[in-house]
Structure formats: C-alpha cells, structure tokens
Scaffold this motif. Structure first.
Motif, PDB file in Angstrom:
ATOM      1  N   ILE A  30       0.830  -1.198   0.000  1.00  0.00           N
ATOM      2  CA  ILE A  30       0.000   0.000   0.000  1.00  0.00           C
ATOM      3  C   ILE A  30       0.863   1.245   0.000  1.00  0.00           C
ATOM      4  O   ILE A  30       0.625   2.197  -0.747  1.00  0.00           O
ATOM      5  CB  ILE A  30      -0.926  -0.008   1.232  1.00  0.00           C
ATOM      6  N   THR A  31       1.884   1.243   0.834  1.00  0.00           N
ATOM      7  CA  THR A  31       2.745   2.420   0.954  1.00  0.00           C
ATOM      8  C   THR A  31       3.441   2.719  -0.359  1.00  0.00           C
ATOM      9  O   THR A  31       3.464   3.853  -0.825  1.00  0.00           O
ATOM     10  CB  THR A  31       3.796   2.202   2.053  1.00  0.00           C
ATOM     11  N   LEU A  32       4.009   1.687  -0.961  1.00  0.00           N
ATOM     12  CA  LEU A  32       4.719   1.879  -2.219  1.00  0.00           C
ATOM     13  C   LEU A  32       3.789   2.405  -3.303  1.00  0.00           C
ATOM     14  O   LEU A  32       4.167   3.233  -4.118  1.00  0.00           O
ATOM     15  CB  LEU A  32       5.338   0.553  -2.674  1.00  0.00           C
ATOM     16  N   ALA A  33       2.551   1.933  -3.299  1.00  0.00           N
ATOM     17  CA  ALA A  33       1.619   2.315  -4.347  1.00  0.00           C
ATOM     18  C   ALA A  33       1.001   3.685  -4.133  1.00  0.00           C
ATOM     19  O   ALA A  33       0.623   4.356  -5.081  1.00  0.00           O
ATOM     20  CB  ALA A  33       0.503   1.273  -4.453  1.00  0.00           C
ATOM     21  N   SER A  34       0.910   4.109  -2.869  1.00  0.00           N
ATOM     22  CA  SER A  34       0.076   5.260  -2.581  1.00  0.00           C
ATOM     23  C   SER A  34       0.770   6.489  -2.055  1.00  0.00           C
ATOM     24  O   SER A  34       0.319   7.599  -2.306  1.00  0.00           O
ATOM     25  CB  SER A  34      -1.014   4.855  -1.571  1.00  0.00           C
ATOM     26  N   LEU A  35       1.851   6.348  -1.280  1.00  0.00           N
ATOM     27  CA  LEU A  35       2.417   7.528  -0.634  1.00  0.00           C
ATOM     28  C   LEU A  35       2.896   8.560  -1.646  1.00  0.00           C
ATOM     29  O   LEU A  35       2.964   9.739  -1.347  1.00  0.00           O
ATOM     30  CB  LEU A  35       3.559   7.132   0.287  1.00  0.00           C
ATOM     31  N   ALA A  36       3.222   8.130  -2.845  1.00  0.00           N
ATOM     32  CA  ALA A  36       3.633   9.078  -3.872  1.00  0.00           C
ATOM     33  C   ALA A  36       2.440   9.692  -4.584  1.00  0.00           C
ATOM     34  O   ALA A  36       2.590  10.462  -5.523  1.00  0.00           O
ATOM     35  CB  ALA A  36       4.536   8.380  -4.903  1.00  0.00           C
ATOM     36  N   HIS A 397      -0.640  12.447   3.352  1.00  0.00           N
ATOM     37  CA  HIS A 397       0.693  13.032   3.571  1.00  0.00           C
ATOM     38  C   HIS A 397       0.743  13.646   4.956  1.00  0.00           C
ATOM     39  O   HIS A 397      -0.247  14.178   5.461  1.00  0.00           O
ATOM     40  CB  HIS A 397       0.980  14.090   2.507  1.00  0.00           C
ATOM     41  N   PHE A 398       1.937  13.605   5.576  1.00  0.00           N
ATOM     42  CA  PHE A 398       2.133  14.045   6.954  1.00  0.00           C
ATOM     43  C   PHE A 398       3.293  15.030   7.017  1.00  0.00           C
ATOM     44  O   PHE A 398       4.276  14.888   6.294  1.00  0.00           O
ATOM     45  CB  PHE A 398       2.444  12.825   7.816  1.00  0.00           C
ATOM     46  N   ALA A 399       3.171  16.036   7.896  1.00  0.00           N
ATOM     47  CA  ALA A 399       4.274  16.982   8.098  1.00  0.00           C
ATOM     48  C   ALA A 399       4.099  17.658   9.453  1.00  0.00           C
ATOM     49  O   ALA A 399       3.013  17.662  10.044  1.00  0.00           O
ATOM     50  CB  ALA A 399       4.312  18.034   6.989  1.00  0.00           C
ATOM     51  N   TYR A 400       5.199  18.251   9.925  1.00  0.00           N
ATOM     52  CA  TYR A 400       5.155  19.100  11.106  1.00  0.00           C
ATOM     53  C   TYR A 400       5.341  20.554  10.686  1.00  0.00           C
ATOM     54  O   TYR A 400       5.792  20.862   9.580  1.00  0.00           O
ATOM     55  CB  TYR A 400       6.265  18.722  12.092  1.00  0.00           C
ATOM     56  N   VAL A 423       8.863  17.688   4.819  1.00  0.00           N
ATOM     57  CA  VAL A 423       9.747  16.607   4.396  1.00  0.00           C
ATOM     58  C   VAL A 423       9.029  15.927   3.230  1.00  0.00           C
ATOM     59  O   VAL A 423       8.150  15.095   3.429  1.00  0.00           O
ATOM     60  CB  VAL A 423      10.009  15.626   5.553  1.00  0.00           C
ATOM     61  N   TYR A 424       9.393  16.312   2.006  1.00  0.00           N
ATOM     62  CA  TYR A 424       8.589  15.960   0.834  1.00  0.00           C
ATOM     63  C   TYR A 424       9.471  15.333  -0.235  1.00  0.00           C
ATOM     64  O   TYR A 424      10.473  15.905  -0.664  1.00  0.00           O
ATOM     65  CB  TYR A 424       7.915  17.221   0.273  1.00  0.00           C
ATOM     66  N   ALA A 425       9.099  14.145  -0.662  1.00  0.00           N
ATOM     67  CA  ALA A 425       9.859  13.436  -1.690  1.00  0.00           C
ATOM     68  C   ALA A 425       9.726  14.144  -3.031  1.00  0.00           C
ATOM     69  O   ALA A 425       8.804  14.942  -3.263  1.00  0.00           O
ATOM     70  CB  ALA A 425       9.370  12.000  -1.804  1.00  0.00           C
ATOM     71  N   ALA A 502      14.884  11.616  -3.623  1.00  0.00           N
ATOM     72  CA  ALA A 502      14.296  11.102  -2.386  1.00  0.00           C
ATOM     73  C   ALA A 502      13.040  10.343  -2.777  1.00  0.00           C
ATOM     74  O   ALA A 502      12.088  10.925  -3.297  1.00  0.00           O
ATOM     75  CB  ALA A 502      13.958  12.245  -1.426  1.00  0.00           C
ATOM     76  N   LEU A 503      13.072   9.033  -2.568  1.00  0.00           N
ATOM     77  CA  LEU A 503      11.973   8.166  -2.989  1.00  0.00           C
ATOM     78  C   LEU A 503      11.105   7.775  -1.804  1.00  0.00           C
ATOM     79  O   LEU A 503      11.549   7.759  -0.656  1.00  0.00           O
ATOM     80  CB  LEU A 503      12.528   6.907  -3.648  1.00  0.00           C
ATOM     81  N   VAL A 504       9.866   7.426  -2.094  1.00  0.00           N
ATOM     82  CA  VAL A 504       8.949   6.941  -1.072  1.00  0.00           C
ATOM     83  C   VAL A 504       9.055   5.424  -0.995  1.00  0.00           C
ATOM     84  O   VAL A 504       8.890   4.719  -1.989  1.00  0.00           O
ATOM     85  CB  VAL A 504       7.494   7.331  -1.402  1.00  0.00           C
ATOM     86  N   THR A 505       9.392   4.924   0.192  1.00  0.00           N
ATOM     87  CA  THR A 505       9.450   3.488   0.446  1.00  0.00           C
ATOM     88  C   THR A 505       8.796   3.238   1.804  1.00  0.00           C
ATOM     89  O   THR A 505       8.494   4.187   2.538  1.00  0.00           O
ATOM     90  CB  THR A 505      10.897   2.973   0.475  1.00  0.00           C
ATOM     91  N   PRO A 506       8.589   1.967   2.192  1.00  0.00           N
ATOM     92  CA  PRO A 506       8.033   1.707   3.528  1.00  0.00           C
ATOM     93  C   PRO A 506       8.896   2.246   4.649  1.00  0.00           C
ATOM     94  O   PRO A 506       8.395   2.552   5.722  1.00  0.00           O
ATOM     95  CB  PRO A 506       7.957   0.173   3.572  1.00  0.00           C
ATOM     96  N   ALA A 507      10.214   2.374   4.421  1.00  0.00           N
ATOM     97  CA  ALA A 507      11.110   2.819   5.488  1.00  0.00           C
ATOM     98  C   ALA A 507      11.462   4.297   5.390  1.00  0.00           C
ATOM     99  O   ALA A 507      12.001   4.871   6.334  1.00  0.00           O
ATOM    100  CB  ALA A 507      12.397   1.996   5.470  1.00  0.00           C
ATOM    101  N   THR A 508      11.205   4.928   4.244  1.00  0.00           N
ATOM    102  CA  THR A 508      11.508   6.347   4.058  1.00  0.00           C
ATOM    103  C   THR A 508      10.315   7.026   3.415  1.00  0.00           C
ATOM    104  O   THR A 508       9.904   6.655   2.326  1.00  0.00           O
ATOM    105  CB  THR A 508      12.748   6.547   3.173  1.00  0.00           C
ATOM    106  N   SER A 509       9.776   8.013   4.077  1.00  0.00           N
ATOM    107  CA  SER A 509       8.627   8.744   3.553  1.00  0.00           C
ATOM    108  C   SER A 509       8.448  10.001   4.381  1.00  0.00           C
ATOM    109  O   SER A 509       9.147  10.219   5.373  1.00  0.00           O
ATOM    110  CB  SER A 509       7.359   7.882   3.614  1.00  0.00           C
ATOM    111  N   CYS A 510       7.493  10.823   3.974  1.00  0.00           N
ATOM    112  CA  CYS A 510       7.216  12.058   4.708  1.00  0.00           C
ATOM    113  C   CYS A 510       6.957  11.790   6.176  1.00  0.00           C
ATOM    114  O   CYS A 510       7.490  12.484   7.055  1.00  0.00           O
ATOM    115  CB  CYS A 510       6.004  12.758   4.081  1.00  0.00           C
ATOM    116  N   VAL A 511       6.157  10.790   6.460  1.00  0.00           N
ATOM    117  CA  VAL A 511       5.775  10.532   7.846  1.00  0.00           C
ATOM    118  C   VAL A 511       6.898   9.850   8.613  1.00  0.00           C
ATOM    119  O   VAL A 511       7.173  10.188   9.774  1.00  0.00           O
ATOM    120  CB  VAL A 511       4.460   9.720   7.901  1.00  0.00           C
TER     121      VAL A 511
END
Length: 843
Positions: A30-36, A397-400, A423-425, A502-511
């Motif tokens: 889900i993360t790989l398909a959607s976070l981007a 998407h998540f940010a502070y 923090v945006y890919a 900067a790519l979105v993966t399960p271990a690296t993402s905005c959140v």
C-alpha cells in the motif's frame, strides 16, 4: 485449550517479528503504491504549468504600483533564488554555501537593493556552520534518480555532478528553472561587500505572491482566461476575471475600494485533474468572511492571484469547542474525518481543551504571541477523477510545522499564522522539501492542495514544548531543536543525500522521516540535559519552580513520544546512528539510511500518516495539551469531478478490518524479559489452581513423556500455532482493546469478560460441529472450568503485557502439558476411536 486441525506453518525466530512482518506485507504494498499519490505522468505537472505565462517570474514586473493601504508585502525581504554557475561557485571560496537572490521586496531602509541580484549566504555562527557542513554533499544521480526523472518527477537536474552542494544551493537548484520565491528572516547586510551580500541564520521560507490583500470576491466579469480556456465547470468557462472588494478597517466590512482581479485557471494534469480552479469561487461558502489573496500586478497592471487562503478557519473563533479528555480523544479518532465527502467546499475550526471547564475559558488560553506545534495531514482525491486507493487505503501526507497567534494587519483580530517544515519526496508538481508558508504549500494555485484534498492541521499548544527555558542565561528552546532537525531532514531530501532523488518506500517517507526528526530531537534534548551540569544544577536548586515543572512535563512527553516511535525500546539503527551523528557523538562522514523491511517493521507505528497524526495528537492530549483543528475540504472554486476522501489506516475504507489490523500490529511487538516474568508467574498461578481441581476430580492423569522425541517435538510445535496462537489472536488480540486505544477501564473489562465467555463457549460448539473428536471432553464441566480459568489468566496477562507472544506462550504451555503429560491426548484419541466404532456399527 483443545487441539484442532489447522494447516502447518513454519516457526519464526521471533514471534513479534514474524507477525509484524505478515501485517506489514500488505502495508508495504500500500505504501509503495500510494504515498507518492499515484503514478506520475511522463510529463511532469510542473512542466505543464511552466508553459503558461502567469506561472513564470517575468510575468510580474519588479516595479509594482499596488496601494500600500490595500495590500501588504508577504515578507519584508523577498526574492527569487538563482543558482550560481559552477564557475561562479568555484571562484568564490569565502563561504561553504551560497546562491544569488533577485530581490522583489526589501525594507524601506534598503530600497536601493530592490531588483538587484545579490549574494545570499549564512551568518558566521558555529552551530549554523555545523548544520551547513553536515548536509553539504556531492550530488551524483543514481540509476534510481534517472528512472524517477524519466517517470515525470521533478529532480534537481542542474545539481547533478556538482560538488559541495549545501542547503542554499539545493534550494536554488531544486527545479529546472530559477523560479523559487523565498522570504528571508534575520537578514544581515555585510558592509562594503561588492556585490552586496545578505547573511541569514535559518533556511529561506518558500512563499507565494509578493503582496497579500483581504478581499471579498463579488462576481465574475465573464471574461475568459486568455491562456487556459478549459476548466472543471465545463464549457464555456465562467471566466477568470472577477470584481472584488477590499476590507475596510474603519467599518469592519467589505465596503472598501473595488476593482478587477485575475485568478488564472491552472492547466489540468494528464489525468485530467485541475490543481485549482476559480470557477464559481464567488459562491464558495468559505468566501463569506473574505479571502486572503496573494499575488502581484501583471504586465497590464491587473492584480493576479497566485495563492488563496480563506479567512474564517484561521480566526480565533472556533465553530465548535470540545471540553474533556475523553471527548477530545473521540473527536481525534472518530469525528475529525467524519462525513468528509459531504463537507466538500467547507472548512471547520474545532478547539479541544481537556482541562478548561467553560468554552470561554478554553478560548481565552490562546493569546497573541503563543506558539503551537502543527501536525499536518492531508487525504485523497475521490469522485470521477479519483486517484488509486490500493487495498482500500488512502495514505495521504504528513508533516510538522509551527503556528503563531498574531494580530491580523487588516482587521486587528487574532488569527493563526502557519508555517510548515515539509519533508517531501521528489514529485511531479515541483514541490520542494523545506520551509513553506501556508499559502505556498496549501493555497498556491498551481501546486497547493487547498482545492483538491481534505486537510487537517492540528495545532498543539503545550507550553512545556513551545516555550523557551532560561537556566540563568542559558536559553534552551525545544521547539527550535525540532525545527532544526526538520530542516536537516528537508535539506537531505532535496538532494537525496547526494543520490539526486528522495523516494517513497516503507522505510523512508514524509511521515517516517518527519518522525525521525522528532525522535532525534528527543534524543538531542536528553543529550543536552545530561551533558550540561548547569541545567541539572538549576533544576535541583529550583524543584518547585514553574519552569522545573514544565521541564518535567517535557521529559514525560518525550518518553511517551519515544515509546510510540520506538515501541518497547527497539530503535531503528539508522535513526539511532543519525541521532548520534547530529549530536557529534559519531563523527563518521554523513547520514545513514537503512531502507529495509526490518527498518520498516521497527518504525511501523509511524508508517501511515493517519495513524501518526491521530496518535501524536492523542499523546499530547493525554498530557493536557490544548488542540485546535483547522479542517478544509477542497475549498475554493467548483470542480464537480472530484470529492475529498479522508486519509485512512491500512484498509481503512473497509469497516472493522483496520481496527483488527491495528490491534494485531500493536500486539505483535517482540517479547521482553519482563513479559516472560509475567508469563511464568501466571503459569505458576494457573498450575496452583488447575492441578488440584483436575487431579482430585480425575480429569487430569499424569502420563510419561512420549518416547518418540521427533514426533513429540513436531506435535508441540504444531500446538503452538493451533490452538495457542490462533485462539489468542481471536479471543484476546482481536477482541480486547489494546491499551494504545485508550478506552476506559469499564469498557476494557467488559470486552475482557466477553472474550472469556466466548472462549469457553467456543469449545463445546467446536465439539458439536467441526471437531467431533472433542466430544464429550469439551462438554465436561471440569474441562470448561479449567478453560475458563485459562481464559481469565490470559486476559490478566494481556492486561499486564499486551503482546501476542506473552498470551500465546501461556496458552501453549498449558495445552502441551495437558495434551502430552496429563492425559489430554489419550482422552481425545479415545473419543476418536469411540466415534469410529460407532460409525462402523451403524454401517
């Protein structure tokens, strides 16, 4: 307690890791398909938008003639960043990081710099220079970067092959063109420098528009947009020119001067989604209180809007006030995103106060100058032009960020001024990781999210975090520490740590990485406390001082946040190493990244934005923080082909499943020594009660250990999975609320009692239906008493140690002892032989 027929499964080395891995298998997909936010087109949205004149810097002359009574500059210092050529950069070795800036706004005392291209660099502060050094990298695009760029993402292609790229260069070179507009704070002018040199002490702030005005949009003039003739409202478009009226501070109404403004229609994406629209914006319900319109005069002298912001949600006049901690938790978990689709076009402002007794008292807690932590979350796009939601999951998407209560220069009323640390890919829209104003990230017409996504900005007022500490002249600011770590992270994202992407993966993402910055901040605060004797001495000599009490609250908050980010004390190795690198404990060269499944498992609680937003808010509420929610739901012009969709946890669009997955994930953490102590103690208690009952009644009879050891080991291994693991999943983990859900003790006890009853009833039902070998053993009163006792012991264990491994271990040991050492297997075998003889006799 019985032995049932289930499929064979292999044994994992760690029960917590095994189950977490199973959960995350789906989550990772889900993360790989959607976070981007969907697959980018081959042509980037940025490239499409850049082709129209109103999105180009030279569409707006440097010399402007707007009325100073009607429009205010968005920043005192404002300009366009320009990347120096390699030759220019190599010729100047006086500083480690610099770029050019073409100035569009300057203070009145420095009007001679207006329109000039000057040098922008950093102030000579050791801590600041240390920051620049840590995030300065050589940039060399990897194959992954090249693939990402070919897929339509906007990468810093002009930085490829450059050495010593610092945070200013990475900002200036973030896009293919020099079109990044920024505001500057705490500017120092180097005397006598030629060309002029400006020095700053924090990252430039990305802004949209040179000026801002407060206006009411009255009606469309009917004049079509000369550059983009299509719009979401259909053909013909209602037009992009509007008659608008300014706010009059004397009357407090919108009866000031009126005139024509231009709100350009942005071109659609290849998927047909418009990033914003001005169609029928005059009918928007959020326009009744007026709009903050950001922009500048175009070449024809017409004020052209580049970003919009509704006035009403940001006023300190909440539509709803919720008092009480329990009611506040319910709002966070259930009401905040309720009926999102039906709220399209509207905004909500909700204040939650766990302590105040009246609405007036709750509102009065917010005063001019107060700061709040911003926890930002946006959702998805539904409707006819819906984006994909894999497995029923809308990641968002998540940010502070940070918000401050200020006095509105137009109305003199109190309002929130919100800034983000995004923090945006790398993405197709040209959104650049870094510091953003609300109007730049949300309200920007070409890449903001106000008109296309539902958004929740959670403003957290917690003085222990947001106020500075003064230990006899030693000033310490937790909020500044967090902002610094977030700026380190955003600088890393702009260059991909030198890899170019900067790519979105399960271990690296905005959140994940926003919360890595939060984790590092917590570690920094601890390190600063323990390495500074003056702070410890001050706290010891002022035990009852309000500042000491605030610091104690900060420490308690930090521990709870750390427990959430690193469950049960297990920390991702890259987070720990990066925290040490930032603190100067580890002097290796550069940051590290463990982009592995194991890393994702260790930080799974910060993997999806919705879960992180709700959990962070709940933790602060538990500590007595005041929360203010600002919710927008596709606010602006009319686009009938999209709908706002709430962000979800895993499979959140399907009822029940998310709750079960969440409980399974929460309960699947590794078993620790204290859990084993609890398990052994409760097993001893169970044995002390069950053995006398079973032996005296004759239900239990001692049997020697089977001689066939390999077969015995296979049997007890199978018993671990069935019935122990499966029954504990069903009757404990899925049925009883986990402590992280924060239900009341009464509710918890109710579900615990139900789980014991169903656990007991389940066995006779199995004997009478799917498992006839269990009859009559599973109907025996002594068996049912011992089963009820086992269920009770497991419930107690789950209350003390809410992990699947603990209760499974207890269940498994009891089953193994009963089956293979106290006559259970013989009883079930006897039942099976009797059933076979009966069947043969009937035949």
């Amino acid at each position: 307690m019985g032995r049932h027929r289930f499929g064979r499964q292999s044994i994992g080395q760690s029960i917590g890791r095994l189950i977490s891995g199973l959960i995350l298998g789906c989550t990772i997909l889900i993360t790989l398909a959607s976070l981007a936010q969907g697959q980018p087109a081959q042509q980037s949205q940025y490239s499409i938008n850049s082709q129209v004149p109103f999105n180009q810097p030279d569409y707006y002359p440097i010399q402007q003639t707007v009325s100073s009574n009607l429009y205010y500059p968005t920043k005192e210092w404002l300009g366009r960043l320009i990347l120096p050529t390699i030759a220019e950069y190599q010729q100047d070795t006086s500083t480690s990081d610099w770029c050019w800036i073409e100035l569009y706004q300057t203070p009145a005392t420095d009007q001679d710099l207006l329109g000039k291209r000057v040098k922008l660099t950093w102030q000579q502060i050791p801590e600041l220079q240390n920051y620049v050094k840590k995030v300065t990298v050589d940039v060399q695009f990897t194959a992954a970067a090249q693939r990402s760029q070919q897929a339509g993402n906007v990468l810093p292609e002009r930085l490829n092959g450059r050495s010593r790229v610092g945070p200013l260069q990475s900002l200036a070179g973030a896009r293919p063109k020099d079109d990044l507009i920024v505001g500057l704070d705490s500017v120092k002018i180097v005397p006598g420098a030629t060309p002029p040199v400006l020095q700053i002490n924090r990252d430039p702030l990305q802004v949209t528009g040179r000026y801002v005005g407060l206006l009411e949009i009255l009606k469309s003039t009917g004049e079509a947009d000369p550059f983009v003739p299509v719009c979401p409202a259909g053909s013909p478009c209602p037009g992009s020119f509007f008659l608008a009226r300014h706010y009059n501070p004397q009357s407090g109404q919108f009866d000031g001067p009126q005139g024509t403004i231009y709100i350009p229609q942005q071109p659609p994406s290849p998927r047909g989604v418009f990033p914003s629209t001005s169609s029928y914006i005059e009918n928007s319900p959020e326009g009744r209180a007026g709009w903050y319109l950001y922009g500048a005069q175009n070449q024809n002298g017409v004020f052209t809007v580049e970003a919009i912001k509704p006035r009403q949600p940001f006023r300190l006049q909440p539509q709803t006030v919720i008092l009480g901690r329990r009611q506040g938790l319910d709002y966070i978990k259930n009401q905040n995103w309720q009926d999102t689709e039906t709220r399209k076009g509207t905004a909500q402002s909700v204040l939650v106060d766990p302590v105040a007794e009246t609405i007036e008292a709750a509102i009065a807690q917010w005063k001019v100058g107060d700061y709040a932590l911003v926890v930002h979350l946006f959702g998805g796009i539904g409707g006819e032009k819906a984006e994909p939601a894999p497995f029923g999951t809308v990641t968002g998407h998540f940010a502070y960020g940070i918000a401050q209560v200020i006095q509105d220069p137009f109305t003199n009323e109190l309002k929130f001024n919100t800034l983000y640390e995004q923090v945006y890919a790398h993405n197709p829209n040209g959104i650049v990781a870094g510091s953003h104003t609300w109007s730049d990230f949300m309200g920007n017409l070409q890449r903001g999210w106000l008109g296309t996504r539902p958004v929740s900005d959670l403003l957290v007022k917690f003085e222990a975090l947001t106020q500075n500490y003064d230990f006899d002249g030693l000033i310490f600011s937790p909020m500044e520490e967090l902002l610094k770590e977030l700026q380190v992270m955003t600088a890393r994202y702009r260059t991909g740590d030198g890899k170019g992407v900067a790519l979105v993966t399960p271990a690296t993402s905005c959140v994940q990485d926003s919360n890595q910055a939060l984790y590092i901040t917590i570690e920094q605060i601890k390190q600063k406390f323990y390495s500074t004797p003056a702070i410890q001495q001050w706290l010891e000599t002022h035990p009852d001082d309000p500042q000491t009490l605030r610091f104690q609250e900060l420490v308690a908050l930090g521990q709870d946040l750390r427990n959430k980010l690193a469950p049960r004390g297990v920390v991702r190795s890259d987070w720990q190493e990066n925290a040490e690198f930032v603190a100067g404990i580890d002097n290796r060269n550069g940051f590290v990244l463990n982009n592995t499944i194991a890393s994702a498992i260790l930080s799974w609680q910060s993997m999806l934005p919705r879960n992180a937003h709700d959990e962070i808010g709940s933790i602060f509420l538990d500590h007595g923080a005041k929360l203010w929610f600002i919710r927008t739901n596709q606010v602006g012009g009319k686009d009938p082909k999209i709908l706002p969709i709430a962000p979800t946890v895993v499979m959140g669009q399907w009822p029940v499943i998310p709750a079960l997955i969440n409980r399974l994930a929460l309960a699947s953490l590794p078993v620790q020594w204290k859990d084993l102590v609890i398990a052994v103690s409760l097993l001893a208690l169970y044995g002390a009660i069950a053995c006398p009952i079973g032996l005296l009644s004759g239900f239990l009879k001692p049997y020697p250990t089977p001689e066939n050891i390999p077969r015995y080991l296979w049997k007890i291994t199978r018993a671990f999975f069935a019935p122990a693991l499966i029954e504990e999943l069903i009757f404990r983990v899925f049925m009883i609320p986990h402590p992280a859900e924060r239900v009341s003790s009464l509710v918890w006890m109710g579900w615990a009692s139900i789980s014991v009853v169903l656990f007991v009833v389940y066995h006779p039902i199995m004997a009478l239906t799917f498992y006839p070998e269990g009859k009559p053993t599973f109907l025996n009163p002594i068996f049912l008493v011992l089963t009820a006792l086992l269920g009770t012991i497991c419930v107690i264990a789950y209350g003390l140690s809410p992990t699947l491994g603990t209760v499974t271990l207890i269940h498994w040991v009891v089953v193994v002892i009963w089956l293979y050492h106290l006559g259970g297997e013989q009883r079930l075998s006897l039942n099976r032989r009797f059933r076979r003889r009966t069947t043969t006799h009937k035949i």
